[in-house]
Write a protein that holds these residues in place. Structure first.
Motif: not given
Length: 143
Positions: A133-143
């Motif tokens: 779940q954190g990995y998904g959040k990390d991806i969206t943090a760099i959008i």
């Protein structure tokens, strides 16, 4: 709000489970997400129109699943330069697949990648749910 595409290759559905948990993290961050099996991607246009990407494959005998290799060839023509991305996968012993996918996305496509590949023995082992779940959040943090 962006839209993330998660594409996975899985034999025992463990990498699929990781993909679904990454998608939860994307949704928690307020973004939209599509999850697709490699069989659903036929051409580079199937990869276009997204703000971020995560590609994942289980590792078998030190290799990624063949269908993910095919996706990586298709993705090379999909104009993913500077798009946010991540790579993930389940593994039993060695875990090379997520590393190779990550390096391809970063070095061949020129994508803006998260800190590293997500490699889990299983989604439910040793904090895997929170990590995915954190990995998904990390991806969206760099959008």
């Amino acid at each position: 709000m962006g839209k993330v595409l998660i594409v996975y290759a899985s034999r025992s559905n463990e990498t699929k489970a990781i993909a679904e948990l990454i998608a939860e993290g994307v949704r928690i961050s307020g973004h939209d997400v599509d999850i697709k099996n490699t069989s659903q991607i036929k051409k580079e246009d199937d990869l276009k129109g997204y703000d971020g990407y995560a590609f994942g494959s289980a590792t078998y005998h030190g290799e990624m699943i063949t269908s993910m290799k095919q996706i990586l060839f298709i993705a090379e023509r999909a104009e993913l330069k500077d798009k946010p991305g991540g790579a993930f996968g389940a593994y039993g012993w060695s875990g090379e697949a997520p590393v190779r996918i990550f390096e391809t996305m970063e070095n061949i496509y020129g994508m803006k990648m998260v800190s590293g590949p997500l490699m889990l023995k299983a989604s439910w082992v040793g904090g895997g749910i929170q990590a995915a779940q954190g990995y998904g959040k990390d991806i969206t943090a760099i959008i």
